[in-house]
Design an enzyme around this catalytic site. Structure first.
Site, PDB file in Angstrom:
ATOM      1  N   HIS A  95       3.494   6.473   3.988  1.00 23.66           N
ATOM      2  CA  HIS A  95       2.056   6.398   4.245  1.00 23.66           C
ATOM      3  C   HIS A  95       1.595   7.453   5.247  1.00 23.66           C
ATOM      4  CE1 HIS A  95       2.969   2.309   2.753  1.00 23.66           C
ATOM      5  NE2 HIS A  95       1.775   2.395   2.217  1.00 23.66           N
ATOM      6  N   GLU A 107      -4.055   0.530  -5.920  1.00 25.09           N
ATOM      7  CA  GLU A 107      -2.964  -0.375  -6.272  1.00 25.09           C
ATOM      8  C   GLU A 107      -2.641  -0.348  -7.763  1.00 25.09           C
ATOM      9  OE1 GLU A 107      -1.067  -1.572  -4.172  1.00 25.09           O
ATOM     10  OE2 GLU A 107      -2.211  -1.469  -2.321  1.00 25.09           O
TER      11      GLU A 107
END
Length: 562
Positions: free
Chosen positions: A477, A389
């Site tokens: 993803h 992240e």
């Protein structure tokens, strides 16, 4: 289970999808370590990466060298009658610490309006020779009929159109914004407002809407914060609590993390209370408690004895410690001072909502749910999750890869790569799986994604198997598995689809990908452009004839990206 896995793999969150072709020059010698390559975006037949001796030595400013080259090659870039000076704006000029070249970052404009996703990077050597131009230029804008018309919709109406399409009334973290761009999609080029809607409830969202400035229609949208199956965020928001930093004495505490391991914590003592505030690094690290609500950042984590062993402490212990590890990795490996390279504080909030199966970067800080205990345990317990992240934050401040299609999949893969490398840096049971420490605690050996074997969780490991639909922002993803596999092979070596790659180790993998992400990738980088940028980054670092250059090329051969 497969459907569930497909939904859950979009957990770790924050383009032009096209193929390319390339050929090498042999007519003129390139500067030292610069490969002679000319790679075109096949769909729009415009260069996306050119390297070599692109000009002679010059005493002019770097940006003037670049503009002269673009003016000389107007037909190649299809600029029409406009000069390069009127077609591009210089947004940044920096020095390359490795090559000592000057790197000029450009934004394409038309009628002084920026073109969405059309950014370029040019490298000018110390002697004034232009050696690299990276990034696709939107061609033939002077021939686009809709760009000859006048906008009929103002900024306020564009925001209203986006809010109507959203379908619910959110509680905004910041006021909606709207900026006029030239916008291209597969079928059209027009003026459009790019509207940003950033909110936390009824569920987190950071949407980008594209609203036609002539018709007012929504042309496209995507969300850079992804939700997964499971309980939604608690929509009952409390008033925002005070979250001011404290002044005091630097101290050392200790605590147990989510997995029960003990960690040393850098804290601050102020007025007989200890806080999870680390002032010892170039960027201050703060850890907050949302107290199972959805207001951010929450309250600065406080303790009476500087020992954090209670069950509720565990998520905060890991968020605080792992943010420090990630900072140290980037500082020690690349001399980068926080994600913006300017010492921006690292803020983390734990205990967000109730049973929340997600973690995300919201544009200014990290947010971690506790999980529901079945699908996830507290998500701050995964070092690769935190590294992932915070790398999104770094990418946002460097290449700023658009979170759709191939550029978005590349964005995700870069976060997976560096999340893994941070895990190896801390040497805490490292592996090439993503999220294995916090996902499905009742199932051993499970993870969200696998870099060594993307197909293990239904992701493609070769370009021929790529997802070509529009779900998940065009498969960000999913198609990340292709780049992940290439990165795994580059570090570890192996044979894939009949192509043998000689491994160069994780340290060199990180150096090459970091350099490419900060100095060669542009907003709409395709997989093919990424290959060219990574090969050139390897040549910069290790020489044009090095094993590292060969291995980067082979790693992309192995996954079918030319």
């Amino acid at each position: 289970m497969k459907k569930k896995k497909q939904a859950l793999k979009v957990l770790l969150s924050v383009g032009i999808l096209s193929s390319s072709f390339a050929f090498a020059h042999t007519s003129s010698a390139a500067p030292n370590n610069v490969l002679s390559t000319e790679k075109y975006n096949k769909e729009i037949k415009s260069p996306e990466f050119i390297s070599g001796k692109l000009s002679g030595p010059s005493s002019q400013k770097a940006q003037d060298v670049v503009f002269h080259y673009m003016n000389t090659n107007k037909d190649k870039y299809k600029l029409g009658n406009e000069s390069a000076q009127n077609s591009f704006k210089v947004t940044e000029v920096v020095k390359d610490p490795v090559e000592q070249a000057t790197v000029v970052r450009l934004q394409q404009v038309y009628n002084n309006i920026p073109v969405w996703g059309s950014t370029q990077l040019a490298h000018v050597a110390k002697d004034g020779t232009l050696k690299v131009v990276s990034g696709t230029v939107a061609p033939d804008l002077d021939k686009k009929e809709k760009l000859k018309g006048q906008k009929q919709v103002d900024s306020k109406k564009a925001i209203q159109a986006a809010e109507k399409d959203l379908g619910f009334k959110p509680t905004y973290e910041k006021s909606p914004s709207s900026e006029l761009y030239v916008y291209q999609n597969a079928s059209d080029t027009t003026y459009a407002y790019v509207v940003n809607l950033n909110f936390l409830s009824p569920e987190p969202g950071n949407y980008y809407y594209f609203v036609d400035a002539i018709s007012g229609k929504v042309l496209d949208k995507y969300n850079t914060i992804d939700s997964v199956a499971g309980p939604k965020a608690d929509v009952k928001q409390a008033a925002k609590p005070a979250a001011k930093p404290v002044t005091g004495t630097n101290t050392i505490g200790s605590g147990k993390g989510v997995l029960g391991d003990t960690k040393s914590l850098k804290t601050t003592l102020s007025s007989s209370t200890y806080y999870l505030q680390d002032n010892t690094r170039g960027a201050t690290i703060y850890t907050y408690d949302a107290k199972n609500r959805t207001s951010l950042p929450g309250t600065l984590w406080a303790d009476t004895d500087n020992t954090y062993n209670a069950t509720r402490d565990a998520a905060a212990v890991d968020a605080h410690y792992y943010a420090g590890v990630t900072y140290d990795y980037y500082k020690n490996k690349f001399n980068r001072n926080s994600y913006d390279n300017a010492g921006r504080p690292l803020k983390s909030t734990v205990h967000y909502s109730s049973g929340y199966n997600n973690a995300f970067w919201n544009g200014s800080q990290m947010v971690y749910g506790d999980g529901d205990g079945t699908t996830f345990v507290p998500l701050s317990g995964g070092l690769d999750v935190i590294g992932h992240e915070l790398t999104h934050a770094l990418t946002e401040r460097s290449s700023n890869l658009i979170y759709q299609y191939e550029s978005g999949a590349l964005n995700e893969a870069i976060s997976d790569i560096f999340g893994t490398l941070v895990e190896y840096y801390d040497n805490r049971n490292p592996d090439w799986e993503i999220g294995e420490d916090i996902y499905t605690p009742g199932t051993s050996g499970d993870a969200l994604r696998s870099m060594s074997n993307p197909a293990k969780y239904g992701d493609p490991d070769h370009y021929s198997k790529r997802y070509t639909g529009s779900s998940d922002n065009g498969g960000v993803h999913t198609n990340s598995g292709i780049i992940n596999k290439a990165a795994y092979l580059l570090a570890n070596g192996g044979t894939h689809y009949g192509v043998t790659v000689t491994g160069i180790g994780g340290d060199k993998l990180g150096k090459i990908y970091y350099r490419a992400n900060t100095l060669y990738f542009t907003q709409s980088t395709t997989f093919s452009q990424a290959r060219a940028g990574l090969v050139q980054a390897a040549a910069d670092l290790y020489g044009s004839g090095s094993q590292e250059v060969i291995s980067v090329g082979k790693s992309f051969d192995a996954v079918g990206v030319q």
